[in-house]
Design a protein around this motif. Structure first.
Motif, PDB file in Angstrom:
ATOM      1  N   LEU A 164       0.945  -1.479  -0.080  1.00 31.60           N
ATOM      2  CA  LEU A 164       0.432   0.177  -0.002  1.00 31.60           C
ATOM      3  C   LEU A 164       0.843   1.362  -0.117  1.00 31.60           C
ATOM      4  CD1 LEU A 164      -3.144   1.210  -0.013  1.00 31.60           C
ATOM      5  CD2 LEU A 164      -2.300   0.988   2.991  1.00 31.60           C
ATOM      6  N   PRO A 165       0.937   2.188  -1.117  1.00 31.13           N
ATOM      7  CA  PRO A 165       1.325   3.153  -1.667  1.00 31.13           C
ATOM      8  C   PRO A 165       1.515   4.157   0.333  1.00 31.13           C
ATOM      9  CG  PRO A 165       0.857   2.688  -2.983  1.00 31.13           C
ATOM     10  CD  PRO A 165       0.176   2.277  -2.212  1.00 31.13           C
ATOM     11  N   TRP A 166       2.189   4.743   1.166  1.00 32.53           N
ATOM     12  CA  TRP A 166       2.254   5.626   2.371  1.00 32.53           C
ATOM     13  C   TRP A 166       3.353   6.462   2.106  1.00 32.53           C
ATOM     14  CZ3 TRP A 166      -2.139   4.338   4.540  1.00 32.53           C
ATOM     15  CH2 TRP A 166      -2.621   5.566   6.007  1.00 32.53           C
ATOM     16  N   ASN A 167       2.842   7.444   2.287  1.00 34.08           N
ATOM     17  CA  ASN A 167       4.192   9.073   2.335  1.00 34.08           C
ATOM     18  C   ASN A 167       4.224   8.898   3.861  1.00 34.08           C
ATOM     19  OD1 ASN A 167       1.705  10.331   3.191  1.00 34.08           O
ATOM     20  ND2 ASN A 167       1.083  11.088   1.818  1.00 34.08           N
ATOM     21  N   ALA A 168       3.831   8.338   4.776  1.00 31.12           N
ATOM     22  CA  ALA A 168       4.303   8.647   6.252  1.00 31.12           C
ATOM     23  C   ALA A 168       4.958   7.554   6.843  1.00 31.12           C
ATOM     24  CB  ALA A 168       3.098   8.654   7.158  1.00 31.12           C
ATOM     25  N   VAL A 169       6.257   7.902   8.286  1.00 30.72           N
ATOM     26  CA  VAL A 169       6.959   6.513   8.459  1.00 30.72           C
ATOM     27  C   VAL A 169       6.098   5.495   8.721  1.00 30.72           C
ATOM     28  CG1 VAL A 169       8.312   6.170  10.331  1.00 30.72           C
ATOM     29  CG2 VAL A 169       8.208   8.438   9.031  1.00 30.72           C
ATOM     30  N   GLU A 170       4.910   5.355   8.900  1.00 30.77           N
ATOM     31  CA  GLU A 170       3.806   4.728   9.838  1.00 30.77           C
ATOM     32  C   GLU A 170       2.868   4.805   9.742  1.00 30.77           C
ATOM     33  OE1 GLU A 170       5.270   3.186  13.658  1.00 30.77           O
ATOM     34  OE2 GLU A 170       3.677   4.933  14.212  1.00 30.77           O
ATOM     35  N   ALA A 171       1.611   3.752   9.722  1.00 29.49           N
ATOM     36  CA  ALA A 171       0.699   3.765   9.812  1.00 29.49           C
ATOM     37  C   ALA A 171       0.220   2.666  11.091  1.00 29.49           C
ATOM     38  CB  ALA A 171      -0.104   3.440   8.477  1.00 29.49           C
TER      39      ALA A 171
END
Length: 200
Positions: A164-171
């Protein structure tokens, strides 16, 4: 719901009465778990899900509830569905509430999602944007004034892996409290059968 969005004013889509079951339908747990509908009314009256059917029905119901509470519109619960009530058509779907015999894990799931829906502006007022939809996988985001929640659903009885593309360090997964690290701008997900996530 997309047909409603395409053909009616915006408020109709964002205030829709979204339901999984009613007094006019079989209990949602029964409908999602059963292997076959008994043809005889007396058999339907006495019918209870087998342990395997119940396990499948509960997994599917939790997933359906995740969608219900994170999708635009008003999530509406028919009494007892949150407690794990079973039953076919009227009158078998209208028995008394099982006070003291509720499924505690299922009730906790409904409560958790209800509280998230109440407390998170993006789940109440946010727009919806589909991020991925193929086969059994559906991923969409609800966004409002900088707040963003992403619902990930595997509606298959098979496990699925994806990035899943994610532009933060974590979810953070609000269903389990787990933190999922982003690797190279993507979160590797191993989705179990009938698995769901609610990420922020």
């Amino acid at each position: 719901m997309e047909t409603v969005r395409e053909n009616y004013p915006k408020p109709a889509f964002y205030s829709g009465l979204n339901i999984l079951g009613t007094h006019d339908t079989p209990r949602i747990l029964t409908a999602l778990g059963e292997d076959g509908v008994p043809s005889d009314k007396l058999d339907r009256a006495a019918y209870r899900l087998s342990p395997m059917e119940l396990k499948r029905g509960l997994a599917r119901l939790k997933l359906a509830t995740l969608i219900l509470f994170t999708f635009p519109g008003t999530p509406t619960i028919y009494y007892g569905d949150e407690a794990g009530m079973e039953g076919w058509e009227d009158p078998f779907n209208r028995s008394t509430y099982p006070w003291g015999k509720e499924d505690p894990e299922l009730k906790a799931h409904f409560t958790r999602l209800g509280n998230l829906r109440k407390d998170c502006a993006a789940l109440n007022k946010g727009t919806i944007r589909y991020l991925y939809s193929k086969g059994s996988i559906l991923i969409y985001a609800r966004e409002y004034e900088g707040e963003r929640y992403v619902t990930v659903v595997n509606a298959s009885e098979e496990p699925v892996t994806l990035n899943l593309p994610w532009n933060a360090v974590e979810a953070k997964d609000f269903l389990t409290g787990r933190s999922l690290p982003s690797v190279g701008g993507k979160i590797p997900l191993a989705m179990p059968p009938y698995g769901g996530l609610l990420l922020k």
